[in-house]
Design a protein around this motif. Structure first.
Motif, PDB file in Angstrom:
ATOM      1  N   PRO A 120       0.817  -1.224   0.000  1.00 10.41           N
ATOM      2  CA  PRO A 120       0.000   0.000   0.000  1.00 10.41           C
ATOM      3  C   PRO A 120       0.848   1.271   0.000  1.00 10.41           C
TER       4      PRO A 120
ATOM      5  N   ALA B 103       0.990   4.119  -3.057  1.00  8.24           N
ATOM      6  CA  ALA B 103       0.658   5.523  -2.810  1.00  8.24           C
ATOM      7  C   ALA B 103       1.810   6.452  -3.161  1.00  8.24           C
TER       8      ALA B 103
ATOM      9  N   ASP C  33      -3.779  12.472   6.433  1.00  7.88           N
ATOM     10  CA  ASP C  33      -5.143  12.319   5.932  1.00  7.88           C
ATOM     11  C   ASP C  33      -5.963  13.600   6.011  1.00  7.88           C
TER      12      ASP C  33
ATOM     13  N   ASP D 113     -11.377  16.255  -5.526  1.00  5.21           N
ATOM     14  CA  ASP D 113     -11.589  15.114  -6.426  1.00  5.21           C
ATOM     15  C   ASP D 113     -11.343  15.510  -7.878  1.00  5.21           C
TER      16      ASP D 113
ATOM     17  N   ASN E 167      -5.169   2.393  -8.017  1.00  5.45           N
ATOM     18  CA  ASN E 167      -4.469   1.971  -6.802  1.00  5.45           C
ATOM     19  C   ASN E 167      -5.328   0.925  -6.107  1.00  5.45           C
TER      20      ASN E 167
ATOM     21  N   PHE F 102      -5.323  -0.409  -3.364  1.00  6.80           N
ATOM     22  CA  PHE F 102      -5.517  -0.261  -1.922  1.00  6.80           C
ATOM     23  C   PHE F 102      -6.337   0.977  -1.568  1.00  6.80           C
ATOM     24  N   SER F 103      -6.580   1.840  -2.535  1.00  9.94           N
ATOM     25  CA  SER F 103      -7.372   3.044  -2.295  1.00  9.94           C
ATOM     26  C   SER F 103      -7.848   3.569  -3.634  1.00  9.94           C
ATOM     27  N   TYR F 104      -9.062   3.204  -3.993  1.00 10.87           N
ATOM     28  CA  TYR F 104      -9.515   3.583  -5.326  1.00 10.87           C
ATOM     29  C   TYR F 104     -11.004   3.924  -5.318  1.00 10.87           C
ATOM     30  N   SER F 105     -11.391   4.624  -6.353  1.00 12.48           N
ATOM     31  CA  SER F 105     -12.788   4.966  -6.616  1.00 12.48           C
ATOM     32  C   SER F 105     -13.066   4.588  -8.065  1.00 12.48           C
TER      33      SER F 105
END
Length: 496
Positions: free
Chosen positions: A203, A207, A265, A371, A439, A441-444
């Motif tokens: 991860p 990133a 974050d 975004d 990604n 591990f962190s995606y939309s």
């Protein structure tokens, strides 16, 4: 960026200009590659950005810098990456590289101006400026950028010099603000081996890799001047070492300073810089004046870093169109000023369409300005990285097919070193492209889908250009009075 042409460089002796000193080359590299717009993106990765910055300097930046230095010294007047690729793989790949370079700038401009509008929101409206008002500010700035491109080719060296000075001042201010905040409130980030080292390796790698690699691209802007150095064999490695250390050091200072004030974050891609300065320096009247002054300076830097890059990209696209690698509309120039108004107009149209289109998409899904910024940045970054993948492969190919050409600077080592220097950075670039798009591990899906749609449109246009470029090249040759048959022969054995 140099104007693009696939004509071989003219072999000349000394130009009569004074040789570049080591200091000149280091300053140029730092000014070109150290961008305020990247600070928040890097800091938002978290404390592991420190580890990855140091690791990628060794694994990517050093070999990439050595390769561009060799290619730039061997082919100093041939148009940079475009010409290196043409020499190695033919005109169709040159057409693709031309398109990628120009389109990347058209997408990068609105992403930086979204950050510009976010800074205005944070400085003057408490971070609550209406979403569509920020989009409108971005669009207006895109067209102001067009006006500057169409107005004059002379940007003045003072613009980039002042911008570089303000950039360093802002980074130093972030470090000071971080020290003040940590002294009074404690660090907002936990600095331990477990947080700084990539213990959760995949991860953290996903990133950090694309962001840090992006930070270190642009060295080819200086490498073509290698032949003007007093001693390239001595000065090129020193320039790479010093410039890499300074660029990496400044990014690390900014990253630590920002993370002392804000947890990763909570760092906004668009307002994080001003947020960190405001919180770190406090709420006194003096602090407010300092933050406002630094914020205005940062706004200037956002604009200053874009103007020369867009002028260079539009000039390059205009030259590529004159050669027949892009549609003729890109070749339109102002009849009096000689500015590339066709490419500049299309650049602004592309920026406006994607900004408004992405804004509409993310407003429907309750997205924020961050975004829109991230998706434009990620999309432009993917396009930005593609030419470098082909460039690394061109290095190995040119070593094989044009190995006898004089190289004022040559990357040391034998076949094994050449293999490593080619394929390690290439693999990292490919992985960075994949992680920008998706990604795991962190995606939309909205974000990934929008980038994939954009890439599909990009590929469709580029392959159409490649299909038409032989005809365009013949037409441009006739217009110049050149022999179209000799020009057409360039494509006879050109690989796809």
């Amino acid at each position: 960026m140099a104007a693009q042409t696939d004509r071989p460089p003219v072999e000349t002796g000394t130009t009569g200009r004074p040789a570049f000193r080591l200091f000149d080359m280091v300053l140029f590299s730092v000014a070109a590659m150290l961008l305020l717009s990247q600070l928040t993106v890097t800091a938002a990765v978290g404390p592991t950005a420190i580890f990855w910055t140091i690791a990628i300097i060794g694994a990517f930046f050093v070999p990439y810098g050595l390769v561009t230095a060799e290619l730039g010294s061997a082919y100093p007047d041939a148009g940079g990456i475009y010409a290196w690729v043409v020499r190695a793989f033919g005109n169709r790949w040159g057409s693709r590289v031309s398109w990628w370079y120009w389109l990347n700038v058209g997408l990068w401009v609105p992403s930086v101006y979204l950050m510009f509008s976010g800074a205005i929101s944070s400085m003057f409206f408490g971070g609550h400026l209406n979403f569509w008002v920020q989009i409108a500010i971005t669009v207006v700035l895109i067209w102001i950028n067009y006006w500057v491109n169409a107005r004059s080719l002379e940007t003045g060296t003072w613009v980039s010099n002042v911008g570089a000075g303000i950039t360093i001042a802002v980074i130093v201010a972030l470090a000071v603000a971080g020290g003040i905040y940590a002294t009074n409130h404690g660090s907002a980030t936990e600095w331990t081996a477990s947080t700084m080292l990539p213990t959760d390796a995949l991860p953290a790698f996903a990133a950090a890799l694309p962001i840090v690699i992006y930070n270190f691209l642009g060295f080819e802007l200086m490498s073509s001047a290698s032949t003007q150095m007093e001693n390239p064999k001595r000065d090129v490695p020193r320039t790479i070492a010093v410039a890499g250390a300074l660029i990496g050091g400044f990014y690390l200072i900014a990253t630590v300073g920002m993370q002392l004030i804000l947890p990763a974050d909570e760092i906004s891609s668009t307002t994080g810089l001003i947020d960190a300065l405001q919180r770190g320096l406090g709420e006194s009247a003096v602090a407010h004046v300092i933050v406002t002054a630094l914020g205005i300076g940062a706004l200037f830097c956002f604009f200053a870093c874009l103007v020369p890059w867009t002028i260079g990209a539009n000039l390059a696209a205009a030259e590529a169109a004159q050669q027949g690698d892009l549609p003729k509309v890109f070749a339109r120039v102002h009849p009096e000023r000689g500015t590339p108004v066709g490419a500049a107009m299309l650049c602004s149209v592309v920026g406006t369409v994607f900004t408004v289109g992405y804004a509409a998409l993310f407003s429907l899904t309750d997205g924020a300005i961050d975004d829109v910024f991230w998706n434009l940045f990620a999309f432009s970054s993917v396009i930005f990285l593609l030419p470098y993948i082909v460039m690394m492969l061109a290095f190995r190919t040119l070593r094989r097919i044009d190995g006898d050409r004089p190289r004022p600077y040559r990357v040391p080592g034998g076949p094994v070193a050449t293999w490593l220097i080619t394929w390690v950075p290439t693999a990292l670039l490919v992985i960075a492209v994949l992680f920008f798009v998706w990604n795991p591990f962190s995606y939309s899906w909205a974000a990934t889908g929008s980038i994939l749609v954009g890439l599909a449109v990009t590929v469709a246009f580029q392959e159409y250009f490649c299909f038409r470029s032989p005809r365009w090249t013949r037409e441009r040759a006739l217009e110049r009075g050149d022999d179209p048959d000799s020009v057409r022969q360039q494509f006879a054995d050109t690989p796809l």
